[in-house]
Write a protein that holds these residues in place. Structure first.
Motif, PDB file in Angstrom:
ATOM      1  N   SER A   1       0.841  -1.202   0.000  1.00 23.46           N
ATOM      2  CA  SER A   1       0.000   0.000   0.000  1.00 23.46           C
ATOM      3  C   SER A   1       0.871   1.245   0.000  1.00 23.46           C
ATOM      4  O   SER A   1       2.047   1.195   0.376  1.00 23.46           O
ATOM      5  N   THR A   2       0.294   2.364  -0.403  1.00 24.30           N
ATOM      6  CA  THR A   2       1.007   3.646  -0.319  1.00 24.30           C
ATOM      7  C   THR A   2       0.605   4.419   0.928  1.00 24.30           C
ATOM      8  O   THR A   2       1.152   5.484   1.199  1.00 24.30           O
ATOM      9  N   THR A   3      -0.360   3.901   1.670  1.00 26.07           N
ATOM     10  CA  THR A   3      -0.872   4.679   2.794  1.00 26.07           C
ATOM     11  C   THR A   3      -0.679   3.993   4.149  1.00 26.07           C
ATOM     12  O   THR A   3      -0.961   4.592   5.182  1.00 26.07           O
TER      13      THR A   3
ATOM     14  N   ASP B   1       3.329  -2.281   5.953  1.00 28.02           N
ATOM     15  CA  ASP B   1       3.970  -2.813   4.751  1.00 28.02           C
ATOM     16  C   ASP B   1       5.458  -2.512   4.642  1.00 28.02           C
ATOM     17  O   ASP B   1       6.146  -3.118   3.837  1.00 28.02           O
TER      18      ASP B   1
ATOM     19  N   GLU C   1      -9.764  -7.771   7.638  1.00 32.16           N
ATOM     20  CA  GLU C   1      -8.606  -6.986   7.208  1.00 32.16           C
ATOM     21  C   GLU C   1      -7.411  -7.113   8.142  1.00 32.16           C
ATOM     22  O   GLU C   1      -6.343  -6.583   7.852  1.00 32.16           O
TER      23      GLU C   1
ATOM     24  N   ASP D   1      -2.467   8.853  -5.017  1.00 32.38           N
ATOM     25  CA  ASP D   1      -1.987   7.592  -4.442  1.00 32.38           C
ATOM     26  C   ASP D   1      -1.675   7.684  -2.958  1.00 32.38           C
ATOM     27  O   ASP D   1      -1.496   6.655  -2.304  1.00 32.38           O
ATOM     28  N   THR D   2      -1.603   8.914  -2.423  1.00 28.63           N
ATOM     29  CA  THR D   2      -1.413   9.021  -0.978  1.00 28.63           C
ATOM     30  C   THR D   2      -1.835  10.414  -0.497  1.00 28.63           C
ATOM     31  O   THR D   2      -2.083  11.317  -1.312  1.00 28.63           O
TER      32      THR D   2
ATOM     33  N   SER E   1      -5.441   1.132   2.251  1.00 26.23           N
ATOM     34  CA  SER E   1      -4.588  -0.030   2.495  1.00 26.23           C
ATOM     35  C   SER E   1      -5.368  -1.341   2.474  1.00 26.23           C
ATOM     36  O   SER E   1      -4.773  -2.411   2.458  1.00 26.23           O
ATOM     37  N   HIS E   2      -6.697  -1.285   2.455  1.00 17.49           N
ATOM     38  CA  HIS E   2      -7.510  -2.493   2.365  1.00 17.49           C
ATOM     39  C   HIS E   2      -7.853  -2.814   0.918  1.00 17.49           C
ATOM     40  O   HIS E   2      -8.512  -3.823   0.643  1.00 17.49           O
ATOM     41  N   GLY E   3      -7.479  -1.913  -0.023  1.00 21.38           N
ATOM     42  CA  GLY E   3      -7.760  -2.152  -1.439  1.00 21.38           C
ATOM     43  C   GLY E   3      -9.070  -1.550  -1.902  1.00 21.38           C
ATOM     44  O   GLY E   3      -9.482  -1.752  -3.042  1.00 21.38           O
TER      45      GLY E   3
END
Lengths: 256, 256, 256
Positions: A118-120, A125, C49, C210-211, C226-228
């Motif tokens: 992830s980027t957040t 990660d 998650e 993206d962030t 971050s969970h998609g």
């Protein structure tokens, strides 16, 4: 041992624990997950006042407003301790304190994770895998951890707390943090109050005492708190409300 | 095993854990760090209702409005359990319950730490070292711990919960604590409600039921809670708000 | 390892830990005790998650508005993991994810405790003893645990998250949860935003980035969390307030 601190609230730290415990059998100890949100300076204060009490450990700390940008992820080694965090100054005050106390050098490493999931959520990660890798290898073998490459400490973001100034009987400081009790913790060293019986804070007087119960319930006081700094507090009440002071506010104390 | 309870919020308990884990390899288990602030009676209730479920352990509890004054720091031994806290009554109800259950005596000790590092954070500077010392020595060897000296239990502050009274169909009790759900927990033993289908609380009737979902969402109920006391609750809502009751309030229940 | 999740707040989970640690020497890891109160769907989201990051463990989760009624208590085995909870769907999404990932079957068991000590705290009196029993026996020997009897998984309550729909450039989804930061997490898979630079949420445009730090402090953004899933967030602020969105609200996103 691996300690964990963040401003993530709940339940994000649990995913970090899962990642860590999947990779190493560390004893995981929570420091706090309600560090002041996205405020590296306040986080740096609490890390400095807390982590030195621990035995040798890997300390993971994430307060990371720049997550996913090009800010680096770093790890520092100070004697038997490893510190892992975003490169925003969060670790510098505690690293300095440990280095001073243990007469140890500070070695710096950059953490590189290729294409994190992830980027957040780099806590899960990037930082958790790095901290687990260091714990698994051992702090004395950090240099051999795959994700780490040595860098110059001087290239890392520094963070210094502001210094108070004194002119005659007047001290000019700043509020560093307000704790859960509402105690207002300044950057003024406690020694400045030695021998003083009362202090005038922004025009109102309060007694200088050695502990809360020296004044009545609900009454204001000035004391040297457990971190060694001057605090503006209320016995069984909230100093921030009574003194009208919050994080970053200037504090002028006239002694006598 | 070493359990930790306080009203310290966050992150002060982390410094206590660091001190403990630097001195002994205890498994540290958090009970709660949001015990009602500076309210030894409410803390004593939660300790009594929680600690007896644990296997033999050292239990450290700090709710300490008198920190830094001449109130003593004490440790009690009850069978295989050790209890460490300020001498303000916090430990008495749980010690009595353990002593009754295990037919054990209660031995009392005073804790003395010369010149603790702070006058305001004895959790870190007095109680944590004492609890760690007891854990390291073993509860059965408490008397040999340097910081402890035997004292007479009768010299320690006692704390008794108020007893309800009954006159005919009218019970007069008091609210002991309100839990996180807003459930209002009184001092009236659950047996008092045996066979009763409804109760009148301060003039308004509520059904007496065995669990929450017996009434509709948002509706009031009276039940015997998991501690064995009469509670005034709301299904999927807050009893304290619906009944207008808070800690220390009198509760009059008319049965029938 | 035994993980613990609930909506119990504090200090009720401590009694559960005491029961568990009295029966087995598990390493107990807290997931969260502030899961959205009495909301099994939100709890199911967080379990799905979070738990898959853990190594093999017994996972105990209690969000239980039907406590004390005739809802069943169940345990599921998925590969090396055991899951223990009330039968209200809480476990189904995480069980499906683990089963898919590990190509494992899901075996179901009913938990039966004769006359539990309370009708309102089955976390302590039913689920903790069952989870401790499974941990003590070993997940691969669950079928031999006294309190468990095999049942048909199809007889257990299911819980599915709603599916979003797409018509041309318009996505219609729903808010699944709002996290501690105020980030609004929808049920719309992140892939739907591939190649898109801005999105129109209920009539107002926000950049797709993206962030967080790609927009200024306090500004709105749409990102893949971050969970998609697609999230409606604010950099260093609360997305729920800025977008006016809460759990269960419909979310219409027009892309482009």
């Amino acid at each position: 041992m691996l300690t964990l601190a963040s401003d993530f609230g709940s339940p994000y730290p649990a995913a970090m624990k899962g990642v860590i415990l999947s990779r190493t059998d560390a004893q995981v100890v929570d420091i706090a997950h309600d560090l002041p949100r996205q405020d590296p300076r306040a986080g740096a204060f609490w890390l400095r006042e807390t982590l030195p009490y621990f035995p040798p450990a890997v300390h993971l700390a994430v307060v990371d407003p720049g997550v996913g940008t090009d800010r680096r992820a770093i790890a520092l080694r100070v004697g038997d301790h490893a510190l892992v965090a975003p490169d925003n100054g969060l670790l510098r005050p505690v690293a300095r304190r440990l280095a001073d106390r243990d007469a140890a050098a500070i070695d710096a490493f950059e953490i590189t994770v290729d294409e994190p999931a992830s980027t957040t959520f780099h806590g899960r990660d990037v930082f958790a895998p790095a901290a687990a890798g260091i714990h698994a290898a051992g702090v004395d073998r950090m240099a051999a951890v795959d994700l780490l490459s040595p860098i110059d400490l001087a290239s890392c973001v520094d963070l210094q707390f502001p210094e108070p100034t004194r002119e005659g009987d007047t001290l000019d400081g700043e509020v560093l943090v307000v704790d859960d009790f509402g105690n207002v913790i300044t950057n003024i060293p406690g020694e400045e109050l030695a021998g003083i019986e009362s202090a005038n804070i922004h025009g109102e007087s309060a007694p200088v005492v050695d502990t809360f119960d020296r004044v009545g319930a609900g009454e204001r006081l000035v004391t040297v708190g457990s971190h060694g700094f001057v605090e503006c507090d209320v016995n069984r009440g909230r100093g921030d409300e009574a003194f009208g002071l919050g994080v970053g506010d200037p504090v002028e104390i006239v002694m006598g």
